[in-house]
Design an enzyme around this catalytic site. Structure first.
Site, PDB file in Angstrom:
ATOM      1  N   TYR A   1       0.727  -1.263  -0.126  1.00 18.39           N
ATOM      2  CA  TYR A   1      -0.113   0.138  -0.059  1.00 18.39           C
ATOM      3  C   TYR A   1       0.859   1.410   0.117  1.00 18.39           C
ATOM      4  CZ  TYR A   1      -2.794   3.778   2.242  1.00 18.39           C
ATOM      5  OH  TYR A   1      -3.198   4.944   2.599  1.00 18.39           O
ATOM      6  N   PHE A   2       0.650   2.220  -0.926  1.00 15.78           N
ATOM      7  CA  PHE A   2       1.490   3.425  -0.861  1.00 15.78           C
ATOM      8  C   PHE A   2       0.460   4.555  -0.411  1.00 15.78           C
ATOM      9  CE2 PHE A   2       2.455   7.240  -3.618  1.00 15.78           C
ATOM     10  CZ  PHE A   2       3.735   7.553  -2.981  1.00 15.78           C
TER      11      PHE A   2
ATOM     12  N   GLU B   1     -10.849   5.003   3.827  1.00 12.90           N
ATOM     13  CA  GLU B   1     -10.845   5.661   2.583  1.00 12.90           C
ATOM     14  C   GLU B   1     -11.907   6.305   1.860  1.00 12.90           C
ATOM     15  OE1 GLU B   1      -8.058   7.124   2.066  1.00 12.90           O
ATOM     16  OE2 GLU B   1      -6.576   5.972   2.734  1.00 12.90           O
TER      17      GLU B   1
END
Length: 337
Positions: free
Chosen positions: A178-179, A253
């Site tokens: 995950y970035f 998110e």
């Protein structure tokens, strides 16, 4: 004899899945360019039913490609794959200005300019995108005209099947990458809902820019997103998470859309990562001081480059002075550690 050598691939071998078919020791090193040359297609390349890529001298020209580190045992297999070509040594210029002496292959003597098949071009373009060659060069590759051949190309189907297998293996993996580029830069913020997160490396997403948009009730201001911008760069953190955390990350998110991006790690690796983007065309919105503070704390915690930290510090906030519960939760975690 050295146990490894550097190989400069500028055509189908830019794609990892293609190169590894016969050369299993290949490991990505960097991207780079050969100056004073241009990419051309000529003769009929065995197995591809059309023109093969070649290097031709041209003043002011440049050919971009991938530098692979390979075990010396693969030298013979590489020579067999390129049996119609002559091995040569060339100086490759990397993006940071260094020069790497590499082995590559060139068709020498007389040759006829010949259009490549769509299959061959597709593998070249996929390799260029996989390794994030400069956008202007990818566009140049995409403009290459192809022959009218539409027949069966076994090597193409073999490569595509390997690409599909890679995706299946990734889907079955117990972890994912995950970035993060916003508040989840800060480990304590990310681990509020995603306790499995483990730092892997600092990374850079190229040809994107960081933007702040909308109005978040949770953060009382605009939130971070990414938008495509040629030449732009967004620094962040690559985390390893358990796949069980995908639902909680997606929930955190909320209105964002998950997407896959290729991130250049500061450890020299290149990683396919999950990240999130607002894609609905939200209006610009400055962040609250609380949100900005968490982002900056995360950038410092993970030692993002100084110039990028200064950029984050220069972002204008909206001056909100009220209570932000999620910020309080993060601060309590920081105080207790």
């Amino acid at each position: 004899m050295a146990s490894t050598f550097k190989y400069f691939a500028f055509a189908s071998n830019m794609l990892k899945q293609r190169l590894l078919i016969n050369n299993p020791s290949a490991v990505f090193n960097t991207v780079g360019k050969l100056q004073g040359h241009q990419l051309i297609f000529c003769n009929e390349y065995p197995g591809w039913h059309g023109g093969g890529a070649n290097l031709a001298e041209k003043e002011g020209g440049e050919v971009w490609g991938v530098v692979w580190t390979m075990g010396s045992a693969d030298r013979d297999s590489l020579d067999r794959q390129e049996k119609d070509y002559t091995p040569i040594q060339v100086p490759i210029i990397t993006p940071d200005g260094a020069t790497v002496d590499c082995r590559t292959y060139q068709l020498q003597g007389q040759y006829d300019v010949t259009k490549p098949t769509r299959h061959y071009k597709d593998i070249i373009v996929r390799g260029a995108k996989q390794n994030q060659l400069p956008q202007h060069y990818i566009q140049r590759l995409e403009r290459v005209q192809c022959s009218d051949f539409y027949g069966h190309v076994p090597i193409y189907e073999q490569i595509i099947n390997k690409l599909k297998s890679s995706l299946i293996i990734m889907a079955a993996a117990r972890t994912f990458l995950y970035f993060s580029f916003g508040s989840n830069l800060l480990r304590q913020r990310l681990q509020l809902a995603n306790p499995s997160a483990v730092f892997k490396t600092v990374g850079k997403l190229e040809d994107f820019e960081l933007v702040f948009v909308g109005q978040s009730g949770r953060w009382q201001g605009g939130v971070a997103s990414i938008e495509e911008k040629k030449g732009g760069e967004v620094y962040g953190v690559v985390w390893t998470l358990n796949r069980e955390d995908i639902p909680t990350l997606d929930k955190q998110e909320g209105i964002y859309t998950p997407m896959e991006v290729e991130v250049a790690g500061m450890d020299g690796g290149r990683y396919t990562c999950r990240t999130y983007q607002l894609r609905i065309g939200w209006p610009p919105g400055p962040p609250s001081p609380h949100y900005k503070d968490v982002i900056i704390r995360g950038a410092r915690q993970n030692s993002l480059p100084d110039h990028y930290l200064k950029y984050l510090e220069s972002i204008k906030d909206n001056g909100f002075q009220g209570d932000v519960p999620v910020y309080n939760d993060v601060m309590r975690l920081l105080e207790n550690q």
